[in-house]
Motif scaffolding. Structure first.
Motif, PDB file in Angstrom:
ATOM      1  N   THR A 115       0.749  -1.183   0.119  1.00 40.56           N
ATOM      2  CA  THR A 115      -0.005  -0.072   0.146  1.00 40.56           C
ATOM      3  C   THR A 115       1.119   1.223   0.054  1.00 40.56           C
ATOM      4  N   ILE A 116       0.558   2.196  -0.925  1.00 40.73           N
ATOM      5  CA  ILE A 116       1.350   3.190  -0.972  1.00 40.73           C
ATOM      6  C   ILE A 116       0.194   4.252  -1.064  1.00 40.73           C
ATOM      7  N   SER A 117       0.214   5.244  -0.018  1.00 41.40           N
ATOM      8  CA  SER A 117      -0.767   6.169   0.406  1.00 41.40           C
ATOM      9  C   SER A 117      -0.308   7.551   0.918  1.00 41.40           C
ATOM     10  N   ALA A 118      -1.273   8.545   0.575  1.00 41.25           N
ATOM     11  CA  ALA A 118      -1.299   9.767   1.184  1.00 41.25           C
ATOM     12  C   ALA A 118       0.256  10.580   0.829  1.00 41.25           C
ATOM     13  N   GLY A 119       0.629  10.576  -0.488  1.00 42.46           N
ATOM     14  CA  GLY A 119       1.690  11.307  -0.910  1.00 42.46           C
ATOM     15  C   GLY A 119       2.830  10.365  -1.004  1.00 42.46           C
ATOM     16  N   ALA A 120       3.031   9.298  -0.303  1.00 43.75           N
ATOM     17  CA  ALA A 120       4.315   8.360  -0.189  1.00 43.75           C
ATOM     18  C   ALA A 120       4.647   7.918  -1.657  1.00 43.75           C
ATOM     19  N   LYS A 121       5.824   7.646  -1.931  1.00 41.45           N
ATOM     20  CA  LYS A 121       6.299   7.071  -3.345  1.00 41.45           C
ATOM     21  C   LYS A 121       7.005   5.694  -3.022  1.00 41.45           C
ATOM     22  N   ALA A 122       7.078   4.812  -4.212  1.00 46.87           N
ATOM     23  CA  ALA A 122       7.454   3.721  -4.246  1.00 46.87           C
ATOM     24  C   ALA A 122       8.264   3.632  -5.673  1.00 46.87           C
ATOM     25  N   THR A 123       9.718   3.072  -5.510  1.00 47.56           N
ATOM     26  CA  THR A 123      10.193   2.876  -6.837  1.00 47.56           C
ATOM     27  C   THR A 123      10.786   1.345  -7.195  1.00 47.56           C
ATOM     28  N   GLY A 145       1.217 -17.081  -6.084  1.00 43.64           N
ATOM     29  CA  GLY A 145       0.752 -16.571  -4.927  1.00 43.64           C
ATOM     30  C   GLY A 145      -0.470 -15.553  -4.973  1.00 43.64           C
ATOM     31  N   THR A 146      -0.797 -14.751  -3.910  1.00 40.87           N
ATOM     32  CA  THR A 146      -1.739 -13.752  -4.114  1.00 40.87           C
ATOM     33  C   THR A 146      -0.884 -12.479  -3.854  1.00 40.87           C
ATOM     34  N   GLY A 147      -0.944 -11.561  -5.012  1.00 43.52           N
ATOM     35  CA  GLY A 147      -0.387 -10.216  -4.773  1.00 43.52           C
ATOM     36  C   GLY A 147      -1.359  -9.112  -4.724  1.00 43.52           C
ATOM     37  N   THR A 148      -1.353  -8.129  -3.915  1.00 39.70           N
ATOM     38  CA  THR A 148      -2.273  -7.001  -4.074  1.00 39.70           C
ATOM     39  C   THR A 148      -1.473  -5.665  -3.908  1.00 39.70           C
ATOM     40  N   ALA A 149      -1.687  -4.450  -4.627  1.00 45.52           N
ATOM     41  CA  ALA A 149      -0.982  -3.188  -4.749  1.00 45.52           C
ATOM     42  C   ALA A 149      -2.087  -2.380  -4.741  1.00 45.52           C
ATOM     43  N   THR A 150      -1.897  -1.297  -3.869  1.00 48.91           N
ATOM     44  CA  THR A 150      -3.102  -0.130  -3.828  1.00 48.91           C
ATOM     45  C   THR A 150      -2.343   1.361  -3.805  1.00 48.91           C
ATOM     46  N   VAL A 151      -2.548   1.996  -4.685  1.00 45.80           N
ATOM     47  CA  VAL A 151      -1.754   3.298  -4.699  1.00 45.80           C
ATOM     48  C   VAL A 151      -2.846   4.255  -4.565  1.00 45.80           C
ATOM     49  N   THR A 152      -2.673   5.118  -3.659  1.00 43.52           N
ATOM     50  CA  THR A 152      -3.965   6.008  -3.373  1.00 43.52           C
ATOM     51  C   THR A 152      -3.601   7.054  -2.719  1.00 43.52           C
ATOM     52  N   GLY A 153      -4.195   8.126  -2.943  1.00 43.86           N
ATOM     53  CA  GLY A 153      -4.046   9.722  -2.606  1.00 43.86           C
ATOM     54  C   GLY A 153      -3.206  10.450  -3.241  1.00 43.86           C
ATOM     55  N   ASP A 166       1.289  -8.421 -13.591  1.00 44.30           N
ATOM     56  CA  ASP A 166       0.257  -8.623 -12.724  1.00 44.30           C
ATOM     57  C   ASP A 166      -0.652  -9.702 -13.055  1.00 44.30           C
ATOM     58  N   GLY A 167      -0.300 -10.604 -11.940  1.00 44.96           N
ATOM     59  CA  GLY A 167      -0.898 -11.765 -11.727  1.00 44.96           C
ATOM     60  C   GLY A 167      -2.005 -11.652 -10.569  1.00 44.96           C
ATOM     61  N   GLY A 168      -1.995 -10.606 -10.084  1.00 43.13           N
ATOM     62  CA  GLY A 168      -2.854 -10.395  -8.814  1.00 43.13           C
ATOM     63  C   GLY A 168      -3.580  -9.257  -8.915  1.00 43.13           C
ATOM     64  N   THR A 169      -3.931  -8.324  -7.825  1.00 34.03           N
ATOM     65  CA  THR A 169      -4.786  -7.383  -8.161  1.00 34.03           C
ATOM     66  C   THR A 169      -4.194  -5.863  -7.896  1.00 34.03           C
ATOM     67  N   SER A 170      -4.330  -4.978  -8.767  1.00 38.47           N
ATOM     68  CA  SER A 170      -3.796  -3.737  -8.360  1.00 38.47           C
ATOM     69  C   SER A 170      -4.689  -2.684  -8.695  1.00 38.47           C
ATOM     70  N   LYS A 171      -4.886  -1.666  -7.593  1.00 39.24           N
ATOM     71  CA  LYS A 171      -5.759  -0.631  -7.602  1.00 39.24           C
ATOM     72  C   LYS A 171      -5.083   0.947  -7.854  1.00 39.24           C
ATOM     73  N   ILE A 172      -5.381   1.615  -8.643  1.00 44.55           N
ATOM     74  CA  ILE A 172      -4.770   2.831  -8.811  1.00 44.55           C
ATOM     75  C   ILE A 172      -6.313   3.796  -8.510  1.00 44.55           C
ATOM     76  N   GLY A 173      -6.007   5.021  -7.904  1.00 44.12           N
ATOM     77  CA  GLY A 173      -7.000   5.709  -7.441  1.00 44.12           C
ATOM     78  C   GLY A 173      -6.631   7.176  -6.727  1.00 44.12           C
ATOM     79  N   ASP A 174      -7.419   8.065  -6.534  1.00 37.98           N
ATOM     80  CA  ASP A 174      -7.227   9.329  -5.956  1.00 37.98           C
ATOM     81  C   ASP A 174      -6.049  10.172  -6.516  1.00 37.98           C
ATOM     82  N   GLY A 175      -6.035  10.405  -7.651  1.00 39.10           N
ATOM     83  CA  GLY A 175      -4.777  11.221  -8.320  1.00 39.10           C
ATOM     84  C   GLY A 175      -3.469  10.436  -8.330  1.00 39.10           C
ATOM     85  N   MET A 176      -3.491   9.489  -8.268  1.00 38.63           N
ATOM     86  CA  MET A 176      -2.089   8.402  -8.424  1.00 38.63           C
ATOM     87  C   MET A 176      -1.755   8.657  -9.728  1.00 38.63           C
ATOM     88  N   ARG A 177      -0.491   8.453  -9.899  1.00 43.43           N
ATOM     89  CA  ARG A 177      -0.186   8.219 -11.395  1.00 43.43           C
ATOM     90  C   ARG A 177       1.125   7.320 -11.239  1.00 43.43           C
TER      91      ARG A 177
END
Length: 181
Positions: A115-123, A145-153, A166-177
């Protein structure tokens, strides 16, 4: 374990939170830095399944792997073994999860949540391999396996240099790029 108030923790090898059937947590807070020379694992250890690792990076802190840089190994791995569970949350402006040019693997054989949220960054990336096309820069549930990534905020980003599997679940929301390159 906690690294807070501008503290620094450096592993000259790998950093494992929840390994070989154990549970563990790590909090990195208050502009602190945790660095591992090779890799970071949250929930791993195929020889003793049932590991559970959780890492939280917040308050402008940094969690950085300098990268395993070997085929089949990730710089940052969450839920890497069968029956293992791993989670990493990076939250808040200035907080960074950095795989050091190596890849991030979420739930390759186990269950992983990023989970990457509230203005955090991951590379993440695959630029340091002899054959970068053979290794995804970021993977979800890549080996069953089961992988979930959420980037929000607003301002939250996951930047991947290389391919994304992406063999799992990815979610992009709230102004994420999200970017891959």
């Amino acid at each position: 374990a906690k690294v807070t108030n501008g503290g620094k923790l450096t592993s000259l090898s790998f950093l494992e939170v929840g390994r070989r059937g154990t549970a563990g947590t790590l909090l990195v807070d208050g502009a602190s830095t945790v660095t591992a020379a090779t890799s970071i694992t949250a929930g791993g250890g195929t020889d003793r399944p049932g590991s559970n690792g959780a890492i939280t990076v917040q308050g402008g802190s940094i969690l950085r792997s300098l990268g395993a840089h070997a085929a089949g190994n990730a710089g940052i791995a969450l839920g890497s073994g069968t029956g293992d569970t791993g989670a990493i949350t990076a939250t808040g402006a200035g907080s960074l999860l950095d795989a050091g040019g190596d890849r991030i693997s979420v739930g390759s054989l186990g269950t992983g949540t990023l989970t990457i949220s509230a203005g955090a960054k991951a590379t993440a990336g695959n630029t340091l391999y002899a054959t970068p096309a053979a290794e995804a820069g970021f993977s979800l549930g890549s080996l069953g396996g089961t992988g979930t990534a959420t980037v929000t905020g607003a301002g939250s980003t996951l930047t991947v240099n290389g391919s994304l599997t992406d063999g799992g679940t990815s979610k992009i929301g709230d102004g994420m790029r999200g970017t891959t390159g």
